[in-house]
Design a protein around this motif. Sequence first.
Motif, PDB file in Angstrom:
ATOM      1  N   ASN A  69     -37.777  19.367  20.153  1.00 46.83           N
ATOM      2  CA  ASN A  69     -37.203  18.476  18.954  1.00 46.83           C
ATOM      3  C   ASN A  69     -38.029  18.106  17.928  1.00 46.83           C
ATOM      4  N   GLN A  72     -39.596  20.893  16.009  1.00 48.27           N
ATOM      5  CA  GLN A  72     -38.517  21.077  14.690  1.00 48.27           C
ATOM      6  C   GLN A  72     -38.677  20.222  13.717  1.00 48.27           C
ATOM      7  N   VAL A  73     -38.526  18.775  14.165  1.00 51.21           N
ATOM      8  CA  VAL A  73     -38.693  17.950  13.075  1.00 51.21           C
ATOM      9  C   VAL A  73     -39.865  18.254  12.135  1.00 51.21           C
ATOM     10  N   ALA A  76     -39.393  21.303   9.950  1.00 49.15           N
ATOM     11  CA  ALA A  76     -38.444  21.035   8.921  1.00 49.15           C
ATOM     12  C   ALA A  76     -39.280  20.103   7.539  1.00 49.15           C
ATOM     13  N   PHE A 390     -34.224  17.023  10.728  1.00 49.80           N
ATOM     14  CA  PHE A 390     -33.916  17.966  11.996  1.00 49.80           C
ATOM     15  C   PHE A 390     -33.500  16.780  12.973  1.00 49.80           C
ATOM     16  N   ASN A 391     -32.002  17.146  13.357  1.00 53.39           N
ATOM     17  CA  ASN A 391     -31.533  16.178  14.709  1.00 53.39           C
ATOM     18  C   ASN A 391     -31.622  14.753  14.007  1.00 53.39           C
TER      19      ASN A 391
END
Length: 532
Positions: A69, A72-73, A76, A390-391
């Motif tokens: 995660n 992905q952060v 992003a 993200f998230n």
Amino acid sequence: MSGIVLSAAVRQNLLSLQSTAALLATTQNDLATGNKVNTALDNPTEFFTAAGLNNRAGDISNLLDSIGNGVQVLQAANTGITSLQSLIANAKSIANQVLQSPVGYSTKSNVTSAAITGATANNLLGPPVNNTVTGTVVNNNLTTPVAITAATKLVSATNSDTLAATPANGSSFIVDGKSITFSTGQTSVTTDASGNVTIGVGAGSTASVGTVLSAIDGITGATTASVVTAGALVISTGTTQPLVIAAGGTSALGSFGLTAATTPLTPPTLQGETLTIGATGGGTATNITFGTGSGQVSTLNQLNTALAANNLQATLSTTGLLSIVTSNDAAASTIGAIGGSAAALGAPFHGLAAAAPVQDPDSQATRANLVAQYNNVLQQINTTSQDSSFNGINLLNGDTLNLTFDETGASKLAITGVTFNDAGLGLSTLTSGVDFLDSNSANAVLTQLTAADTTLRGEASALGSNLSIVEIRQDFNKNLINVLQTGASNLTLADANQEAANSQALSTRQSIAVSALALANQSQQSVLQLLR
């Protein structure tokens, strides 16, 4: 059952068969589970060591989701920065359009001096002013002046002294270091190798007062001819040096009503004058001294060089009018206050005060439209930075990404976010009618945009570095999990080939044991038959 008596052979075969069956069951279980150590009873040391390794691998595996995660952060945020850089490039394009647009003013702020006589682009100061020396011609024999004209002969045909002043033979006076000598018996004006001018004053001489004046003008280099006005000599100076009159013989000076003296040139109009202009359009205030000395200004090019830092430029007309106007960079500004000795009473810049520029409606409408476009880009910068999450974590909106890389929590990484809205990038919304009015305002915005672009590049580099670290740790954890699980497997997994061979051997052994038991039992039955 306690009453049943088995022979030793049968009992031995039964025990062997039971042992084989137990071993076969264990082997089949190993083959079924794939493990040679299934419980602590199998091998306590290997069982608990493997369990510890598997547990650690499981804990690290749980962290991989969080690390994934985190990747992905970061991606992003990096995607957001790429978009922001494109928007900044778009904003720069808009600001550059302002620089390429027509000046937004039909008339820029300007001032024009009074005419500076004789000024040229290569000499703004103007030429020195001709001074004059005046004397009244007197008769040699009289003490009263005699009215003459330039055509009056110095002596008459009868050698009379009544028509004009007659300097004594051989007397002379010196002009600018060269002497004028009067002699008799001559009817012309001659100049020797040293530049001495000899004028004949003898009987029959045709030399006139005008002849003497022309000779003097030739020596001084006067641009204004010396003349006779109201019976008096008016001798002009040259343009490059003062007029110096010295006596070579006193009778000549006296006859022309002159005395030994030095008459300096009047300096050019702007020589030694100062000109100050207040700061214009954010420029540097101007402080000029006119002259030919070091650091002084005497040409149009030098003046423009001095004015450039104050967003001003100058032009000179053919009639000597010196005009100063704002440059395109500061077209929206009014020229600052004008002062200095060049603005004093009687000086060329006296009483000058620049008026405000006059806006051009069409050009200003174009610039107002560019302001609106620019503000729209800023709005997109704000929304893009807000959407780069993200998230629930947005590194471009001030959030912090906390990552843990090991099961003990000792290995961590905290990535602090930034705020990349327009304010965070040092940008601000523009106002129509106030901004983009001239090149200076456009350049100021371009400076802000360049700084913002530099900031984005720096953050992109930091994000790239952090992303690389996280991905390296992600790969490391994956490989470490494999190492741990492989180590655990080495302690507990069964060798399938070995266990298959064992199973085959135990099956054979079991078959033999069954056959042996049958034989032993058959032998016992044979004994019983004998008893019948």
